[in-house]
Design a protein around this motif. Structure first.
Motif, PDB file in Angstrom:
ATOM      1  N   ASP A 103       0.845  -1.194   0.000  1.00 32.77           N
ATOM      2  CA  ASP A 103       0.000   0.000   0.000  1.00 32.77           C
ATOM      3  C   ASP A 103       0.887   1.253   0.000  1.00 32.77           C
ATOM      4  N   PRO A 104       0.430   2.384  -0.488  1.00 33.90           N
ATOM      5  CA  PRO A 104      -0.871   2.575  -1.135  1.00 33.90           C
ATOM      6  C   PRO A 104      -0.940   1.837  -2.471  1.00 33.90           C
ATOM      7  N   TYR A 105      -2.100   1.297  -2.784  1.00 30.57           N
ATOM      8  CA  TYR A 105      -2.275   0.527  -4.002  1.00 30.57           C
ATOM      9  C   TYR A 105      -2.489   1.491  -5.169  1.00 30.57           C
ATOM     10  N   ASP A 106      -1.402   1.885  -5.793  1.00 40.07           N
ATOM     11  CA  ASP A 106      -1.478   2.890  -6.860  1.00 40.07           C
ATOM     12  C   ASP A 106      -0.639   2.477  -8.059  1.00 40.07           C
ATOM     13  N   SER A 107      -0.780   1.233  -8.470  1.00 40.14           N
ATOM     14  CA  SER A 107      -0.049   0.733  -9.630  1.00 40.14           C
ATOM     15  C   SER A 107      -0.256   1.639 -10.841  1.00 40.14           C
ATOM     16  N   TYR A 117      -8.893  -5.399 -13.156  1.00 35.35           N
ATOM     17  CA  TYR A 117      -9.538  -6.593 -12.615  1.00 35.35           C
ATOM     18  C   TYR A 117     -10.921  -6.292 -12.035  1.00 35.35           C
ATOM     19  N   PHE A 118     -11.262  -5.030 -11.857  1.00 37.30           N
ATOM     20  CA  PHE A 118     -12.606  -4.629 -11.407  1.00 37.30           C
ATOM     21  C   PHE A 118     -12.848  -3.197 -11.876  1.00 37.30           C
ATOM     22  N   PRO A 119     -12.927  -2.997 -13.193  1.00 39.97           N
ATOM     23  CA  PRO A 119     -13.022  -1.625 -13.729  1.00 39.97           C
ATOM     24  C   PRO A 119     -14.364  -0.967 -13.472  1.00 39.97           C
ATOM     25  N   ASP A 120     -15.382  -1.746 -13.111  1.00 39.13           N
ATOM     26  CA  ASP A 120     -16.732  -1.189 -12.978  1.00 39.13           C
ATOM     27  C   ASP A 120     -17.050  -0.707 -11.562  1.00 39.13           C
ATOM     28  N   ALA A 145     -18.481  -4.739  -2.391  1.00 36.75           N
ATOM     29  CA  ALA A 145     -17.866  -4.043  -3.522  1.00 36.75           C
ATOM     30  C   ALA A 145     -16.521  -3.426  -3.155  1.00 36.75           C
ATOM     31  N   ASP A 146     -16.445  -2.836  -1.950  1.00 34.88           N
ATOM     32  CA  ASP A 146     -15.224  -2.124  -1.564  1.00 34.88           C
ATOM     33  C   ASP A 146     -14.053  -3.084  -1.376  1.00 34.88           C
ATOM     34  N   VAL A 147     -14.297  -4.233  -0.750  1.00 34.85           N
ATOM     35  CA  VAL A 147     -13.225  -5.213  -0.550  1.00 34.85           C
ATOM     36  C   VAL A 147     -12.782  -5.777  -1.893  1.00 34.85           C
ATOM     37  N   ARG A 148     -13.743  -6.055  -2.760  1.00 31.61           N
ATOM     38  CA  ARG A 148     -13.377  -6.550  -4.092  1.00 31.61           C
ATOM     39  C   ARG A 148     -12.529  -5.525  -4.833  1.00 31.61           C
ATOM     40  N   HIS A 149     -12.889  -4.263  -4.716  1.00 31.73           N
ATOM     41  CA  HIS A 149     -12.132  -3.194  -5.376  1.00 31.73           C
ATOM     42  C   HIS A 149     -10.704  -3.121  -4.843  1.00 31.73           C
ATOM     43  N   LEU A 150     -10.537  -3.133  -3.509  1.00 35.78           N
ATOM     44  CA  LEU A 150      -9.195  -3.062  -2.939  1.00 35.78           C
ATOM     45  C   LEU A 150      -8.381  -4.303  -3.289  1.00 35.78           C
ATOM     46  N   SER A 151      -9.024  -5.449  -3.339  1.00 33.25           N
ATOM     47  CA  SER A 151      -8.318  -6.669  -3.750  1.00 33.25           C
ATOM     48  C   SER A 151      -7.865  -6.565  -5.203  1.00 33.25           C
ATOM     49  N   ALA A 152      -8.698  -5.964  -6.052  1.00 33.20           N
ATOM     50  CA  ALA A 152      -8.326  -5.774  -7.448  1.00 33.20           C
ATOM     51  C   ALA A 152      -7.152  -4.796  -7.576  1.00 33.20           C
ATOM     52  N   LEU A 153      -7.159  -3.741  -6.758  1.00 30.05           N
ATOM     53  CA  LEU A 153      -6.032  -2.807  -6.759  1.00 30.05           C
ATOM     54  C   LEU A 153      -4.745  -3.520  -6.349  1.00 30.05           C
ATOM     55  N   ASP A 155      -4.175  -6.735  -6.723  1.00 31.09           N
ATOM     56  CA  ASP A 155      -3.815  -7.605  -7.846  1.00 31.09           C
ATOM     57  C   ASP A 155      -3.019  -6.837  -8.893  1.00 31.09           C
ATOM     58  N   SER A 156      -3.380  -5.578  -9.114  1.00 30.99           N
ATOM     59  CA  SER A 156      -2.634  -4.770 -10.074  1.00 30.99           C
ATOM     60  C   SER A 156      -1.213  -4.498  -9.588  1.00 30.99           C
ATOM     61  N   GLU A 157      -1.045  -4.347  -8.269  1.00 31.48           N
ATOM     62  CA  GLU A 157       0.301  -4.206  -7.707  1.00 31.48           C
ATOM     63  C   GLU A 157       1.130  -5.456  -8.001  1.00 31.48           C
ATOM     64  N   VAL A 158       0.512  -6.622  -7.808  1.00 33.29           N
ATOM     65  CA  VAL A 158       1.204  -7.890  -8.070  1.00 33.29           C
ATOM     66  C   VAL A 158       1.563  -7.998  -9.557  1.00 33.29           C
ATOM     67  N   HIS A 159       0.605  -7.662 -10.416  1.00 30.19           N
ATOM     68  CA  HIS A 159       0.827  -7.763 -11.860  1.00 30.19           C
ATOM     69  C   HIS A 159       1.940  -6.824 -12.311  1.00 30.19           C
ATOM     70  N   TRP A 160       1.980  -5.630 -11.743  1.00 31.58           N
ATOM     71  CA  TRP A 160       3.005  -4.638 -12.105  1.00 31.58           C
ATOM     72  C   TRP A 160       4.400  -5.134 -11.767  1.00 31.58           C
ATOM     73  N   VAL A 161       4.591  -5.621 -10.549  1.00 34.40           N
ATOM     74  CA  VAL A 161       5.935  -6.061 -10.176  1.00 34.40           C
ATOM     75  C   VAL A 161       6.309  -7.342 -10.913  1.00 34.40           C
ATOM     76  N   ASP A 162       5.332  -8.194 -11.216  1.00 33.74           N
ATOM     77  CA  ASP A 162       5.611  -9.398 -11.981  1.00 33.74           C
ATOM     78  C   ASP A 162       6.137  -9.040 -13.375  1.00 33.74           C
ATOM     79  N   ARG A 163       5.555  -8.014 -13.957  1.00 34.26           N
ATOM     80  CA  ARG A 163       6.013  -7.553 -15.271  1.00 34.26           C
ATOM     81  C   ARG A 163       7.483  -7.148 -15.225  1.00 34.26           C
TER      82      ARG A 163
END
Length: 222
Positions: A103-107, A117-120, A145-153, A155-163
């Protein structure tokens, strides 16, 4: 140091560091003739308290109010530059320390604060909320919705560092990669409301304790 943190570090924050008398892996390898280098995204690993010992090249980003640490893309480019410039025939020990996922989750992958992963998501929660949630200063109104959103954020952190971890591995020529042992691990996991809390460092549930420990050594390890 191959020692438990409690064996080498005191309980007081004033004692935080690696004692001079405790041997460390980079120092041992440097003594055996290895080229040694570290590229650190987290300013907590201060050279003044022992973390630079044994590294001929130690790069650490200084903390700034808006940039508390370096992103994975910057650290990867620095490490790849060192790989290109090092002595080809010499054995080497390279330590690359990423901060993400954290955190902060700002990929940089986010679009208007939303993860692919949760654009809507339509709520007010942003990636800077986990600190306030952990301290109880902020509360979520729509857990589903809020927990799903933070989990998606996250996930983007994980995807970014994996790249960028992939980009680091691609920085090795095939011959060097084939004879290099790669080790990937982490210092903690992250709680995403699994047990009613957030972030890390306050509980001992599996989501915080279970971390990766991966070894790759082409032709030697399955």
């Amino acid at each position: 140091t191959a020692r438990w943190p409690g064996e080498v570090m005191g309980r007081s924050i004033a004692e935080y560091g690696i004692p001079a008398a405790v041997p460390s892996l980079p120092a041992v390898l440097q003594g055996l003739g290895y080229d040694t280098a570290a590229f650190i995204a987290n300013p907590t690993l201060d050279p003044k308290i022992g973390f630079a010992r044994g590294f001929a090249h130690f790069y650490r980003v200084e903390a700034a109010p808006r940039e508390p640490w370096a992103r994975a893309d910057h650290i990867t480019r620095m490490a790849r530059g060192w790989l290109r410039a090092r002595r080809p025939a010499s054995p080497f020990f390279l330590y690359v320390h990423y901060v993400e996922p954290h955190d902060p989750y700002d990929s940089p992958e986010l679009v208007n604060g939303r993860s692919p992963y949760f654009p809507d998501y339509r709520g007010p929660v942003s990636g800077i909320w986990p600190q306030g949630l952990m301290l109880g200063k902020i509360r979520i109104a729509d857990p589903a919705a809020d927990v799903r959103h933070l989990s998606a954020l996250y996930d983007s952190e994980v995807h970014w560092v994996d790249r960028w971890l992939g980009a680091l591995l691609n920085g090795f020529d095939p011959a060097t990669r084939a004879k290099t042992l790669f080790v990937l691990t982490a210092d903690h996991g992250e709680e995403l409301y699994d047990h009613g809390s957030w972030k890390h460092g306050r509980t001992m549930y599996e989501e915080q304790l279970r971390v990766p420990l991966l070894f790759r050594w082409d032709g030697r390890l399955p």
